[in-house]
Design a protein around this motif. Structure first.
Motif, PDB file in Angstrom:
ATOM      1  N   ILE A 148       0.864  -1.186   0.000  1.00  0.00           N
ATOM      2  CA  ILE A 148       0.000   0.000   0.000  1.00  0.00           C
ATOM      3  C   ILE A 148       0.898   1.231   0.000  1.00  0.00           C
ATOM      4  CG2 ILE A 148      -2.003  -1.029   1.183  1.00  0.00           C
ATOM      5  CD1 ILE A 148      -0.911   0.242   3.811  1.00  0.00           C
ATOM      6  N   PRO A 149       0.355   2.373  -0.494  1.00  0.00           N
ATOM      7  CA  PRO A 149       1.159   3.596  -0.442  1.00  0.00           C
ATOM      8  C   PRO A 149       1.246   4.124   0.990  1.00  0.00           C
ATOM      9  CG  PRO A 149      -1.032   4.073  -1.296  1.00  0.00           C
ATOM     10  CD  PRO A 149      -0.972   2.585  -1.088  1.00  0.00           C
ATOM     11  N   TYR A 189      -8.881  -2.493   3.793  1.00  0.00           N
ATOM     12  CA  TYR A 189      -7.814  -2.601   2.783  1.00  0.00           C
ATOM     13  C   TYR A 189      -7.951  -1.497   1.733  1.00  0.00           C
ATOM     14  CZ  TYR A 189      -4.539  -4.394  -0.582  1.00  0.00           C
ATOM     15  OH  TYR A 189      -3.477  -4.502  -1.423  1.00  0.00           O
ATOM     16  N   VAL A 190      -9.157  -1.293   1.249  1.00  0.00           N
ATOM     17  CA  VAL A 190      -9.385  -0.257   0.231  1.00  0.00           C
ATOM     18  C   VAL A 190      -8.996   1.115   0.793  1.00  0.00           C
ATOM     19  CG1 VAL A 190     -11.177   0.985  -1.053  1.00  0.00           C
ATOM     20  CG2 VAL A 190     -11.150  -1.519  -1.050  1.00  0.00           C
ATOM     21  N   LEU A 191      -9.362   1.376   2.047  1.00  0.00           N
ATOM     22  CA  LEU A 191      -9.032   2.676   2.649  1.00  0.00           C
ATOM     23  C   LEU A 191      -7.526   2.814   2.863  1.00  0.00           C
ATOM     24  CD1 LEU A 191     -12.002   2.978   5.156  1.00  0.00           C
ATOM     25  CD2 LEU A 191     -11.687   4.223   2.996  1.00  0.00           C
ATOM     26  N   ALA A 193      -5.325   1.496   1.065  1.00  0.00           N
ATOM     27  CA  ALA A 193      -4.733   1.625  -0.270  1.00  0.00           C
ATOM     28  C   ALA A 193      -5.044   2.966  -0.927  1.00  0.00           C
ATOM     29  CB  ALA A 193      -5.211   0.483  -1.164  1.00  0.00           C
ATOM     30  N   HIS A 194      -5.977   3.712  -0.348  1.00  0.00           N
ATOM     31  CA  HIS A 194      -6.357   5.019  -0.912  1.00  0.00           C
ATOM     32  C   HIS A 194      -6.268   6.094   0.156  1.00  0.00           C
ATOM     33  CE1 HIS A 194      -8.247   2.170  -3.709  1.00  0.00           C
ATOM     34  NE2 HIS A 194      -8.068   3.098  -4.619  1.00  0.00           N
ATOM     35  N   PRO A 195      -5.078   6.421   0.604  1.00  0.00           N
ATOM     36  CA  PRO A 195      -4.948   7.448   1.647  1.00  0.00           C
ATOM     37  C   PRO A 195      -5.438   8.816   1.154  1.00  0.00           C
ATOM     38  CG  PRO A 195      -2.803   6.862   0.762  1.00  0.00           C
ATOM     39  CD  PRO A 195      -3.784   5.897   0.175  1.00  0.00           C
ATOM     40  N   ALA A 196      -5.745   9.679   2.115  1.00  0.00           N
ATOM     41  CA  ALA A 196      -6.387  10.969   1.811  1.00  0.00           C
ATOM     42  C   ALA A 196      -5.626  11.781   0.768  1.00  0.00           C
ATOM     43  CB  ALA A 196      -6.550  11.780   3.096  1.00  0.00           C
ATOM     44  N   VAL A 199      -6.668  11.253  -2.836  1.00  0.00           N
ATOM     45  CA  VAL A 199      -8.010  11.568  -3.329  1.00  0.00           C
ATOM     46  C   VAL A 199      -8.003  12.919  -4.030  1.00  0.00           C
ATOM     47  CG1 VAL A 199     -10.009  12.722  -2.267  1.00  0.00           C
ATOM     48  CG2 VAL A 199      -9.825  10.252  -2.261  1.00  0.00           C
ATOM     49  N   GLU A 202      -6.956  11.176  -8.217  1.00  0.00           N
ATOM     50  CA  GLU A 202      -7.355   9.995  -8.992  1.00  0.00           C
ATOM     51  C   GLU A 202      -8.826  10.142  -9.391  1.00  0.00           C
ATOM     52  OE1 GLU A 202      -7.791   6.416  -6.747  1.00  0.00           O
ATOM     53  OE2 GLU A 202      -8.063   7.493  -4.891  1.00  0.00           O
ATOM     54  N   VAL A 204     -11.699   8.695  -9.052  1.00  0.00           N
ATOM     55  CA  VAL A 204     -12.525   7.690  -8.395  1.00  0.00           C
ATOM     56  C   VAL A 204     -13.892   7.614  -9.038  1.00  0.00           C
ATOM     57  CG1 VAL A 204     -11.722   7.238  -6.049  1.00  0.00           C
ATOM     58  CG2 VAL A 204     -12.766   9.437  -6.574  1.00  0.00           C
TER      59      VAL A 204
ATOM     60  N   ARG B 186     -15.048  10.958   4.046  1.00  0.00           N
ATOM     61  CA  ARG B 186     -14.132  10.604   2.967  1.00  0.00           C
ATOM     62  C   ARG B 186     -14.049   9.087   2.800  1.00  0.00           C
ATOM     63  NH1 ARG B 186      -9.658   8.564   2.793  1.00  0.00           N
ATOM     64  NH2 ARG B 186      -8.561   8.602   0.808  1.00  0.00           N
ATOM     65  N   ALA B 193     -17.078   4.489  -3.948  1.00  0.00           N
ATOM     66  CA  ALA B 193     -16.475   4.628  -5.279  1.00  0.00           C
ATOM     67  C   ALA B 193     -15.679   3.387  -5.686  1.00  0.00           C
ATOM     68  CB  ALA B 193     -15.577   5.857  -5.312  1.00  0.00           C
ATOM     69  N   HIS B 194     -15.430   2.485  -4.737  1.00  0.00           N
ATOM     70  CA  HIS B 194     -14.665   1.258  -5.022  1.00  0.00           C
ATOM     71  C   HIS B 194     -15.441   0.035  -4.564  1.00  0.00           C
ATOM     72  CE1 HIS B 194     -11.555   4.391  -4.985  1.00  0.00           C
ATOM     73  NE2 HIS B 194     -10.918   3.635  -5.839  1.00  0.00           N
ATOM     74  N   GLY B 205      -3.037   0.735  -4.736  1.00  0.00           N
ATOM     75  CA  GLY B 205      -1.806   0.897  -3.967  1.00  0.00           C
ATOM     76  C   GLY B 205      -0.541   0.858  -4.807  1.00  0.00           C
TER      77      GLY B 205
END
Lengths: 206, 206
Positions: A148-149, A189-191, A193-196, A199, A202, A204, B186, B193-194, B205
């Protein structure tokens, strides 16, 4: 968990075996007679210790019940497998099972009602600190592996995990647990992988 | 909310003004004297009605307290603005404010302790049904506008919203509310959205 202490000093000032017996007695009573009747004297009687021994270890009834309900209690957290999706599924499952235990279903509402003081908040934070730290490590390791980032708000995700499993366990127990565990683990996991920060940059939902 | 009823029949079998007075009395008592002492007779005395009038309208003390705590109580849900991020922020804020009300902080733990029967679950589902339906509509509209893809599990997202705001309101009240509201709104948006179908097909990620 078990402190090293010479047998000669057992019982004074602290005896890990006795502590465990007291915590087990508290959980048993919560499940069998409910929060209101899980008093210090009932716990002492069930555990076969005297009341002063309990007060030497816990400052109050609430502090003891908190540890009985929120302490590990036979559901230790697992080591990381190196796959964050797998690890999150395990964490959600453990949190749900703990929240659905009879002792938790009886004890947590009582604690929520009684423990809104600053002192109670401090105690709960202290009990939860090692678990929060382990959750932070779990995400940090996944960042290091490139899974993850960087940038996920681990403490907010922990509150999401703890809050949602607590309410699910209290209101529904283990009913529909497979679907719930999958949905919450996937969401975390999705959250993660998608840090603030990401957003807005991308597309979305497109 | 207000039923149309001819003035001549007020008080029998139902009087919306009296119902509101009873609910308000229950909320006031919860905040002032706590869950245990918010009895039917105390509520009747505070509202200036008699006990049988209350039992004609509510089947039990728990049913009445549930409606007092979980009913709208002056925080109606807003119309959609046409921007899902904005709407989710408003929803999270309203849910948090309601969970942090003194009546909720006193009443919800008591209800959680007392209301684990199938009957209580049915009552809570009935009270929550219009709010769940409105949340489903909110997401369906966003799908229709092309703001998010189809496939989000609206009822799971609703549980996430309700569970997390309930625990936050009970344990922290409105402390740190701006950060919490932003983070949860958020999160709900990212999850909407996912949807699950999309996971695995996108390079999260990376």
């Amino acid at each position: 968990m078990v402190k090293t202490e010479s047998p000669a000093r057992i019982g004074r000032p602290r005896d890990p075996g006795k502590d465990e017996a007291v915590l087990l007695a508290a959980r048993t009573l919560l499940a069998e007679v409910g929060y209101q009747q899980t008093t210090i004297s009932a716990i002492a009687r069930t555990a076969g210790v005297n009341t002063p021994a309990i007060y030497r270890r816990w400052s109050s009834r609430e502090a003891l019940i908190e540890e009985a309900v929120h302490g590990p209690g036979g559901h230790p957290l697992p080591r990381s497998t190196g796959d964050l999706r797998v690890d999150l599924t395990t964490w959600v499952h453990i949190f749900l099972v703990r929240a659905a235990r009879p002792a938790a279903r009886a004890g947590v509402p009582g604690l929520l009602a009684d423990s809104r003081t600053a002192e109670a908040r401090q105690r709960l934070l202290a009990i939860g600190a090692p678990v929060r730290a382990a959750f932070q490590d779990l995400l940090d390791d996944a960042v290091r592996r490139g899974e993850i980032p960087a940038g996920a708000d681990a403490m907010f995700l922990f509150d999401l995990l703890a809050g949602t499993t607590t309410m699910q366990g209290l209101t529904r127990g283990l009913e529909g647990q497979d679907r719930f565990v999958d949905a919450l683990a996937r969401s975390l996991y999705v959250l993660a992988a998608h840090p603030a920060d990401a957003v807005g940059t991308e597309a979305v939902g497109q």
